[in-house]
Scaffold this motif. Structure first.
Motif, mmCIF file in Angstrom:
data_model
loop_
_atom_site.group_PDB
_atom_site.id
_atom_site.type_symbol
_atom_site.label_atom_id
_atom_site.label_comp_id
_atom_site.label_asym_id
_atom_site.label_seq_id
_atom_site.Cartn_x
_atom_site.Cartn_y
_atom_site.Cartn_z
ATOM 1 N N UNK A 143 0.841 -1.202 0.000
ATOM 2 C CA UNK A 143 0.000 0.000 0.000
ATOM 3 C C UNK A 143 0.876 1.251 0.000
ATOM 4 N N UNK A 144 1.887 1.286 0.860
ATOM 5 C CA UNK A 144 2.756 2.456 0.961
ATOM 6 C C UNK A 144 3.487 2.695 -0.358
ATOM 7 N N UNK A 145 3.955 1.618 -0.982
ATOM 8 C CA UNK A 145 4.637 1.779 -2.273
ATOM 9 C C UNK A 145 3.695 2.378 -3.316
ATOM 10 N N UNK A 146 2.445 1.963 -3.308
ATOM 11 C CA UNK A 146 1.481 2.511 -4.251
ATOM 12 C C UNK A 146 1.259 3.995 -4.002
ATOM 13 N N UNK A 147 1.223 4.402 -2.724
ATOM 14 C CA UNK A 147 0.962 5.809 -2.393
ATOM 15 C C UNK A 147 2.064 6.738 -2.883
#
Length: 354
Positions: A143-147
């Motif tokens: 999720x963090x990488x996508x953000x």
């Protein structure tokens, strides 16, 4: 900027980009938000909740856009998905927002803003406050990488493959935060029985809901599965609450009564899996560095002794490390529920020496 202003600027920039790609005035597009997270701890906090509200209000003000709930029905209808994170940066918090085309999985817009450190309320929401562990795992990291993905990039494949489970996790966690523990437990259990739902937030939810319902045997079984999952992932971070400057557990039994069970299950699962571990102690950033280093080392040794009492074989398969405050996840130095993840003990799987 203040956190409120930085969040507003980031939301405005994202919506302006969205309106530029959304089509003619007669077209309407549904937008959903997978709730934003603190990048270091994986938590939802008062600050991330504030960011969510600002994003939602901005989308609702925009022509052509419909703001719909992040659930299974909303996911089926949505054209665009917003994800966002709040990461520590020199002098503040970096807000990162990404807009994903649900059908293609491509990041079609990205915005960022820097907020002053002292203006963000990092108090965790109930589920994260009550959690015995830091909930970071590969699903959170995806999720963090996508953000933070750049415009034109594909959103993280692991995140996209579990987006349906994420929507149901969001619903279950809202039930828990509202004190509807039986309903939350039913949702978490249903998720845990699926390949995409078997992740740390779900296993943690099963444990927390059982504990809140007073089901001690089910809670211990759930905690054992949570520990086994963490060890299989090669890292488990447990939030033991110590008295300030001490290796004694906090005196309030309402907060520490489960620690004996936690230690029993950690020892049992580590013994069953025959792993070797580093037991890494951490402290908040209050106090001199050399004092924190010594204190974190003594706390790690205290936990090792407790585990060895439960399972003598772990004495030879564990070693202790004191990290002081060098790996803080929150860094507020408040010594309360806000920086509880900073006073954790990590169990990190290492290769056994012959």
């Amino acid at each position: 900027m203040s956190f409120d202003q930085a969040a507003t600027n980031a939301a405005n920039a994202l919506v302006e980009q969205l309106q530029g790609i959304a089509g003619g005035a007669s077209d309407r597009h549904a937008v959903i938000l997978d709730p934003t997270l603190d990048a270091e701890s994986g938590q939802q906090t008062s600050a991330t909740q504030q960011l969510d509200r600002i994003i939602g209000n901005r989308v609702m003000q925009a022509r052509q856009l419909d703001w719909i709930p992040f659930d299974a029905g909303g996911l089926a209808r949505a054209r665009f998905l917003v994800v966002g994170s709040l990461a520590r940066a020199p002098g503040g918090h970096r807000i990162n927002l990404a807009l994903v085309n649900v059908q293609s999985g491509i990041v079609v817009a990205q915005s960022s803003a820097l907020a002053r450190l002292d203006t963000a309320d990092m108090k965790p929401l109930n589920y994260y406050r009550d959690s015995p562990v830091v909930v970071n795992d590969d699903s959170i990291e995806a999720y963090i990488r996508t953000s933070t993905a750049s415009t034109g990039q594909k959103a993280d494949a692991s995140y996209l493959s579990r987006i349906g489970a994420a929507a149901t996790i969001n619903e279950a966690t809202k039930l828990y935060n509202a004190g509807r523990y039986r309903e939350a437990l039913a949702e978490y259990r249903r998720l845990a029985a699926t390949p995409t739902g078997y992740q740390i937030r779900v296993l943690n939810g099963v444990y927390l809901s059982n504990a809140r319902l007073g089901r001690s045997s089910d809670a211990e079984d759930a905690f054992g599965k949570l520990v086994a999952y963490g060890l299989a992932q090669r890292s488990l971070s447990v939030k033991f609450l110590f008295s300030p400057g001490s290796t004694d557990f906090w005196s309030d039994s309402r907060l520490t009564s489960a620690y004996g069970m936690w230690l029993r299950q950690i020892a049992r699962q580590a013994s069953n899996s025959e792993v070797c571990m580093d037991i890494v102690g951490h402290t908040s950033r209050t106090g001199p560095e050399e004092v924190n280093d010594n204190l974190s080392s003594r706390r790690a040794s205290f936990i090792k002794n407790k585990l060895t009492i439960e399972s003598g074989e772990l004495g030879a398969r564990t070693r202790t490390v004191g990290m002081g405050s060098r790996q803080n996840l929150v860094g507020s130095g408040t010594d309360d529920v806000v920086d509880a993840p900073d006073r954790r003990v990590d169990f990190t799987i290492v290769d056994c020496k012959s």
